[in-house]
Design a protein around this motif. Structure first.
Motif, PDB file in Angstrom:
ATOM      1  N   TRP A 213      45.665  -3.386 -20.434  1.00 11.20           N
ATOM      2  CA  TRP A 213      44.638  -3.825 -19.498  1.00 11.20           C
ATOM      3  C   TRP A 213      43.887  -2.660 -18.866  1.00 11.20           C
ATOM      4  O   TRP A 213      44.433  -1.613 -18.564  1.00 11.20           O
ATOM      5  CB  TRP A 213      45.260  -4.695 -18.400  1.00 11.20           C
ATOM      6  N   ALA A 294      52.199 -14.362 -21.807  1.00 16.72           N
ATOM      7  CA  ALA A 294      51.116 -14.751 -20.894  1.00 16.72           C
ATOM      8  C   ALA A 294      51.192 -16.248 -20.596  1.00 16.72           C
ATOM      9  O   ALA A 294      51.562 -17.049 -21.463  1.00 16.72           O
ATOM     10  CB  ALA A 294      49.751 -14.410 -21.499  1.00 16.72           C
ATOM     11  N   GLU A 295      50.831 -16.619 -19.375  1.00 17.27           N
ATOM     12  CA  GLU A 295      50.832 -18.023 -18.975  1.00 17.27           C
ATOM     13  C   GLU A 295      49.865 -18.860 -19.807  1.00 17.27           C
ATOM     14  O   GLU A 295      50.126 -20.017 -20.108  1.00 17.27           O
ATOM     15  CB  GLU A 295      50.477 -18.148 -17.485  1.00 17.27           C
ATOM     16  N   THR A 296      48.729 -18.250 -20.171  1.00 21.63           N
ATOM     17  CA  THR A 296      47.747 -19.011 -20.936  1.00 21.63           C
ATOM     18  C   THR A 296      48.296 -19.389 -22.315  1.00 21.63           C
ATOM     19  O   THR A 296      47.955 -20.445 -22.858  1.00 21.63           O
ATOM     20  CB  THR A 296      46.435 -18.213 -21.074  1.00 21.63           C
ATOM     21  N   SER A 348      48.757 -10.534 -22.795  1.00 18.97           N
ATOM     22  CA  SER A 348      48.664  -9.936 -21.458  1.00 18.97           C
ATOM     23  C   SER A 348      47.262  -9.386 -21.222  1.00 18.97           C
ATOM     24  O   SER A 348      46.813  -9.258 -20.088  1.00 18.97           O
ATOM     25  CB  SER A 348      49.706  -8.829 -21.302  1.00 18.97           C
TER      26      SER A 348
END
Length: 537
Positions: A213, A294-296, A348
């Protein structure tokens, strides 16, 4: 002989007359072209008519009948032009024996770049793909201030290494090791760039961060009295950051999960595409990956088929530890082009899987992304991919599959457009050219003369291949294998592609507006689809 002399005089006379006729028209290109064609054809007709009056001689030899004229006997036609054979390609193989003895990088590699042009095709290098124009946008924060040594040094806080290029050689000062071998293969890729264009990459000094990121947030540098942001290179960015985007390590191989270098993998993916026609593939959306990062992605798993609902999605969780133990039997990317639709979703941050998915001529469903890498800003919704909502994934996927199965020709054209872009605009030639132009434009902004840090070491391909290190012998072998497979054997045969101009504000706005409008159009279709479904139920 007399006939030949007469013919020559006749031809010269008519040619001279033609030139005199053309002279008044030579100042006007359009008039000159039209009259020239007329006179040329008339003269040609006259010559052909004259030649018909010459007696012919037929040679009936064992080789066959050859028809000639007496004129051709005295004045033979010129031998057909034989294209000049291009010079042999210059190669510089690695010499690990010599490196192991001296532990020094070779000094015989060329330091100048003078590609031998093919004499039969002296065309200039091609224009770079459209996404190269984003290089100017990524460097715009320093367009007016330039880049000072203090700015570069201020990016050290999160950097994995500092890279210095001096006179075509690379020097690296390592601050911290990256996750897995990201830094190793990133540096390997830069060394291959130097082998491809020896001496052409300008002197420079930069910081590189191998974490996913971005960290240079634009809000800290947009105030009236703000300092210029630190220039920091990484693999992805987003609309709220100013990190400089660079091709990721996996183009030269991802040894930890057995993903080949891009050039070889592209060939495998092409073979996978040929195994089944799009119309014969499973009419569902496919995704396979690690949902835990990742939550998505965890949310995407809810769209899998169940006893209660079929959202037209087939979702598979990838257990990489199990894959490593079993020899990656279930992770062959070339064998995953068996569905009409494939889903790309971020982890992420951005995911390297995007290029692999787009290379398969299935329709790519891209769940609304936050991040971009160096080439994805050139993608156009509904032309290269189908946009999927991130906050209503399951319904969005079901509609997209139903739409594609009802509009098969259009759906196939989307898959083909993405595949064409990947094959043509993301081949390794252009990956290297992107790196070259990005580094060249970056170096123009430097307000100081780069210097080699005291703790830096010279890095060359021999230094990496001849002592490639891994966590295990098996991993070490895979690293070496991928490095050798992606080795640039010698200088390129052409110059880098020609950079397109920067976006002017109006053009850039038009591109962004077209992307936005395409996504809004899909959302309108989707909303209408579900309204009709509600009425029917």
């Amino acid at each position: 002989m007399r006939e030949n002399d007469s013919m020559q005089r006749c031809l010269y006379s008519h040619f001279s007359e033609a030139i005199l006729l053309l002279r008044p028209f030579m100042k006007s290109p359009a008039r000159f072209s039209a009259v020239f064609v007329f006179v040329f054809l008339s003269l040609g007709a006259f010559v052909c008519t004259r030649l018909l009056n010459f007696p012919t001689i037929v040679d009936t030899s064992a080789q066959g009948s050859i028809v000639t004229t007496r004129a051709s006997q005295n004045y033979p036609h010129k031998t057909s032009y034989i294209p000049k054979k291009p010079p042999p390609k210059l190669e510089f193989p690695l010499n690990c024996t010599a490196y192991d003895l001296t532990r020094t990088c070779p000094s015989n590699y060329p330091t100048t770049f003078n590609p031998e042009q093919d004499p039969d095709s002296p065309s200039p290098p091609p224009t770079c793909p459209e996404y190269f124009r984003w290089i100017y946008e990524d460097l715009r924060p320093w367009a007016h201030t330039g880049i000072t040594k203090d700015m570069v040094q201020s990016a050290k806080r999160t950097a994995n290494f500092k890279l210095v290029i001096m006179k075509g050689k690379a020097y690296v000062e390592t601050y911290q090791n990256s996750f897995q071998t990201r830094d190793v293969f990133t540096l390997w890729g830069i060394l291959q760039l130097l082998r491809r264009y020896p001496g052409k990459v300008p002197d420079l000094e930069l910081m590189f961060d191998c974490v996913d990121w971005p960290v240079i947030l634009s809000r800290f540098y947009s105030r009236p009295n703000s300092t210029a942001p630190p220039p920091l290179f990484r693999y992805c960015g987003d609309d709220s950051s100013l990190d400089i985007v660079f091709p990721d390590w996996s183009f030269w191989g991802w040894s930890e999960i057995n993903i080949k270098p891009w050039e070889l993998l592209l060939k495998d993916l092409e073979e996978g595409n040929k195994r089944s026609k799009w119309i014969d593939r499973e009419p569902y959306a496919y995704w396979k990956g690690n949902p835990s990062v990742a939550e998505t992605r965890k949310d995407l798993v809810k769209c899998n088929v169940s006893d209660q609902m079929d959202w037209n999605a087939r979702i598979y969780a990838q257990d990489w530890l199990k894959e490593i133990k079993e020899g990656y039997k279930q992770s062959d990317l070339a064998s995953q082009c068996v569905h009409r639709y494939k889903i790309y979703i971020e982890g992420s941050a951005w995911s390297v899987s995007e290029k692999y998915i787009l290379a398969c001529d299935s329709v790519t469903f891209i769940v609304k992304p936050r991040y971009y890498d160096f080439f994805t800003r050139g993608l156009m919704p509904v032309h290269h991919y189908w946009p999927i909502k991130d906050d209503d994934k399951c319904r969005s996927i079901k509609f997209a599959v139903d739409w594609g199965n009802s509009h098969k020709k259009k759906a196939q054209s989307i898959g083909k457009a993405a595949r064409k872009m990947i094959l043509q605009d993301l081949k390794m030639d252009y990956v290297y050219d992107y790196m070259f132009h990005l580094l060249s434009e970056y170096s123009k902004l430097l307000q100081f003369k780069p210097t080699i840090p005291r703790k830096a070491v010279e890095l060359c391909s021999e230094a990496m291949v001849c002592q490639a290190q891994g966590l295990e012998k098996k991993l070490q072998g895979l690293e070496k294998k991928f490095m050798m497979e992606s080795l640039v054997k010698g200088p390129a045969e052409r110059n880098p592609c020609a950079m397109p101009p920067p976006y002017d504000p109006a053009t850039l706005f038009a591109v962004l507006r077209r992307q936005s409008n395409s996504i809004k159009q899909v959302e309108t279709w989707e909303r209408s689809y579900w309204e009709n479904q509600s009425k029917q139920s």
